[in-house]
Design a protein around this motif. Structure first.
Motif, PDB file in Angstrom:
ATOM      1  N   HIS A  22       0.843  -1.196   0.000  1.00  0.00           N
ATOM      2  CA  HIS A  22       0.000   0.000   0.000  1.00  0.00           C
ATOM      3  C   HIS A  22       0.879   1.247   0.000  1.00  0.00           C
ATOM      4  N   ASN A  23       0.620   2.133  -0.950  1.00  0.00           N
ATOM      5  CA  ASN A  23       1.342   3.402  -1.032  1.00  0.00           C
ATOM      6  C   ASN A  23       0.351   4.425  -1.553  1.00  0.00           C
ATOM      7  N   ALA A  24      -0.114   5.268  -0.644  1.00  0.00           N
ATOM      8  CA  ALA A  24      -1.198   6.192  -0.985  1.00  0.00           C
ATOM      9  C   ALA A  24      -0.824   7.138  -2.122  1.00  0.00           C
ATOM     10  N   SER A  25       0.475   7.314  -2.389  1.00  0.00           N
ATOM     11  CA  SER A  25       0.825   8.224  -3.475  1.00  0.00           C
ATOM     12  C   SER A  25       1.340   7.510  -4.723  1.00  0.00           C
ATOM     13  N   ALA A  26       1.350   6.179  -4.703  1.00  0.00           N
ATOM     14  CA  ALA A  26       1.943   5.455  -5.833  1.00  0.00           C
ATOM     15  C   ALA A  26       1.084   5.556  -7.090  1.00  0.00           C
ATOM     16  N   THR A  27      -0.134   5.139  -6.998  1.00  0.00           N
ATOM     17  CA  THR A  27      -1.063   5.211  -8.126  1.00  0.00           C
ATOM     18  C   THR A  27      -2.401   5.557  -7.513  1.00  0.00           C
ATOM     19  N   PHE A  32      -2.336   0.414  -4.502  1.00  0.00           N
ATOM     20  CA  PHE A  32      -1.420  -0.695  -4.243  1.00  0.00           C
ATOM     21  C   PHE A  32      -0.303  -0.628  -5.270  1.00  0.00           C
ATOM     22  N   GLU A  33       0.898  -0.582  -4.756  1.00  0.00           N
ATOM     23  CA  GLU A  33       2.063  -0.393  -5.608  1.00  0.00           C
ATOM     24  C   GLU A  33       2.450  -1.704  -6.282  1.00  0.00           C
ATOM     25  N   GLN A  34       2.707  -1.610  -7.550  1.00  0.00           N
ATOM     26  CA  GLN A  34       3.212  -2.771  -8.279  1.00  0.00           C
ATOM     27  C   GLN A  34       4.204  -2.285  -9.310  1.00  0.00           C
TER      28      GLN A  34
HETATM   29  C1  LIG Z   1       5.178   5.745  -3.232  1.00  0.00           C
HETATM   30  O1  LIG Z   1       4.877   6.216  -4.536  1.00  0.00           O
HETATM   31  C2  LIG Z   1       5.547   7.430  -4.848  1.00  0.00           C
HETATM   32  C3  LIG Z   1       4.998   7.896  -6.207  1.00  0.00           C
HETATM   33  O2  LIG Z   1       5.229   6.957  -7.194  1.00  0.00           O
HETATM   34  C4  LIG Z   1       7.049   7.185  -4.851  1.00  0.00           C
HETATM   35  O3  LIG Z   1       7.715   8.391  -5.150  1.00  0.00           O
HETATM   36  C5  LIG Z   1       7.478   6.682  -3.481  1.00  0.00           C
HETATM   37  O4  LIG Z   1       8.853   6.345  -3.510  1.00  0.00           O
HETATM   38  C6  LIG Z   1       6.665   5.456  -3.098  1.00  0.00           C
HETATM   39  N1  LIG Z   1       6.977   5.080  -1.719  1.00  0.00           N
HETATM   40  C7  LIG Z   1       7.493   3.889  -1.402  1.00  0.00           C
HETATM   41  C8  LIG Z   1       7.713   3.658   0.052  1.00  0.00           C
HETATM   42  O5  LIG Z   1       7.750   3.041  -2.241  1.00  0.00           O
END
Ligand SMILES: *[C@@H]1O[C@H](CO)[C@@H](O)[C@H](O)[C@H]1NC(C)=O
Ligand SMILES: *[C@@H]1O[C@H](CO)[C@@H](O)[C@H](O)[C@H]1NC(C)=O
Ligand SMILES: *[C@@H]1O[C@H](CO)[C@@H](O)[C@H](O)[C@H]1NC(C)=O
Ligand SMILES: *[C@@H]1O[C@H](CO)[C@@H](O)[C@H](O)[C@H]1NC(C)=O
Ligand SMILES: *[C@@H]1O[C@H](CO)[C@@H](O)[C@H](O)[C@H]1NC(C)=O
Length: 430
Positions: A53-58, A62-64
């Motif tokens: 989970h990364n609230a700012s990733a997408t 959920f980051e992938q």
């Molecule tokens: C979460 O997503 C942002 C945006 O893509 C990225 O800059 C950041 O490194 C990510 N955080 C982690 C902990 O992966």
């Protein structure tokens, strides 16, 4: 699944299987104890959330790795909705309601501007399942209520029911636009420039079928039941649903193809999608005492279960009979990041089918229990728990790690709690 896979499957092969198997402790699951199941699910859910989970990733949260799959986040949130209900653990409730509200889009139908141009019908469906699940389990509506715009009259435009109906209307409109070929059927993509525009496939039409069937059961409105029947009949006529209830991946309406040939690949989420739709049609007809139709849908439920059992529960390792596996890709280690998640759909919808079709509860529970023990045994128990891809691997964790595998393990284990959970609500007693 909307995006073409740019990762070569071989690039995700585990690098350190031999090293790791020597000190791995598997998770030990007692399928007769709700406490054990709950605790194991909690452990797997927490590492799913903490790792991905990364609230700012997408916007899906959920980051992938690239190509990131927005639909998979939708499936992840549905799993955590189920988790919240099955375990009474509300840890993820705020995050999931936030994510669902952020991905609704201006039409309150899970077609947000961020995904425009490449969002496919099946991607949308996988988020709509979250709305349907929230509806059936009585989750609080998204706050604040939007009083204007599309939706069901008498409810907010962003109520769970309105959201599901809005998406249903999208699908029905697109079906009509696509009806010039193959005698009907939804295309995979609804944007004509997207790769896959000429594919009329099972996950898409099964998704529309399941959405219509769940709306029919929930609302009692025959319009949805008629659509479900129409989509099902088309799927069978064109051969996506085979005569033995195997579900094949797709067919084409490119040029003069007119759906004359079938891509016979079988993936577990396809049969799962139709299974749960059929279970809802069984319940819809049963609730209304339409016994002839109820018998028909009961036969279909049994057919899909039989096909699922025959196709996805006999992994190559001799002592692992009854353990769910993705037969197209696990034996060759060629599953992509979305394909490793497909078992989560099969576990989820077999479990929900057991609720709606009581006569199937016992055989379903048997298959789920065997698979859940194996899934738990595939997880490392060294700090942050990581669950593997091959549950039939005798050595436990197979060294394979991704969001889809973790999600499948979570849904597999927690599905054993489905019979302890509250029933699936309907709008009004029939
Ligand atoms: C979460 O997503 C942002 C945006 O893509 C990225 O800059 C950041 O490194 C990510 N955080 C982690 C902990 O992966
Ligand atoms: C969750 O709470 C409900 C009602 O409070 C209860 O009936 C149910 O047994 C609980 N479930 C679990 C897994 O603890
Ligand atoms: C395409 O298939 C549909 C459904 O089977 C059929 O009704 C229609 O006649 C076919 N069209 C052509 C041009 O063959
Ligand atoms: C049944 O559903 C259809 C499609 O959404 C809708 O147009 C119709 O108004 C509904 N009927 C009732 C009685 O709610
Ligand atoms: C699943 O298939 C096996 C044979 O492959 C059979 O022995 C078993 O009874 C089936 N289970 C269910 C629940 O149908």
């Amino acid at each position: 699944m909307a995006r073409k896979h740019s990762l070569a499957p071989a690039s995700v092969l585990p690098l350190f299987t031999c090293m790791i198997t020597t000190f791995v402790l598997a998770l030990d699951l007692d399928t007769t104890s709700a406490t054990s199941i709950s605790q194991t699910a909690s452990t797997i859910a927490s590492s799913l959330f903490n790792t991905y989970h990364n609230a700012s990733a997408t916007s899906g949260d959920f980051e992938q790795p690239e190509p990131w799959f927005w639909w998979l986040s939708g499936s992840g949130w549905t799993a955590l909705l189920d988790y919240t209900v099955y375990t009474n653990d509300t840890t993820y409730q705020t995050a999931l309601l936030t994510a669902l509200s952020e991905n609704l889009g201006a039409g309150h139908d899970f077609a947000p501007a961020e995904q425009q141009g490449w969002e496919a019908n099946d991607d949308q469906a996988y988020w709509v399942y979250a709305a349907l699940t929230a509806l059936e389990y009585g989750f609080d509506a998204i706050d604040p209520c939007v009083s204007e715009g599309s939706g069901v009259s008498g409810t907010c435009a962003n109520s769970w029911l309105s959201v599901a109906v809005n998406a249903f209307e999208d699908f029905a409109t697109r079906w009509a636009a696509d009806a010039g070929t193959c005698g009907g059927g939804l295309k995979w993509q609804y944007t004509s420039s997207a790769n896959g525009y000429y594919y009329k496939n099972a996950v898409t039409n099964g998704g529309f079928f399941q959405t219509a069937a769940r709306l029919a059961r929930y609302t009692g409105n025959a319009t949805y039941a008629d659509w479900a029947t129409k989509i099902y009949d088309w799927s069978a006529a064109v051969g996506l649903v085979g005569t033995s209830f195997n579900v094949y991946d797709g067919t084409s309406d490119e040029g003069t193809d007119n759906c004359s040939t079938i891509n016979g690949d079988q993936w577990s989420y396809n049969v799962a999608t139709y299974l749960h739709g059929a279970a809802n049609m069984y319940a819809y007809n049963g609730d209304r005492g339409i016994s002839e139709q109820q018998v028909l849908w009961s036969q279909r439920v049994q057919g899909f279960l039989g096909a699922a059992n025959a196709t996805f529960f006999s992994p190559p390792s001799g002592n692992a009979t009854g353990v769910m596996y993705e037969q197209k890709c696990e034996t060759t280690s060629s599953c992509t990041i979305d394909q490793t998640s497909f078992k989560s759909s099969l576990a989820r919808w077999m479990a929900k089918t057991a609720v709606l079709v009581p006569s199937e509860a016992e055989p379903i529970h048997g298959l789920l229990a065997t698979s859940a023990v194996a899934a738990a045994a595939s997880c490392t128990d060294t700090g942050d728990v990581t669950c593997g891809m091959r549950w039939w691997n005798a050595d436990g964790f197979d060294g394979y790690t991704d969001f889809g595998s973790q999600l499948s393990a979570l849904e597999m284990v927690q599905s054993l709690l489905v019979m302890h959970a509250p029933g699936l609500a309907t709008l009004a007693p029939s």
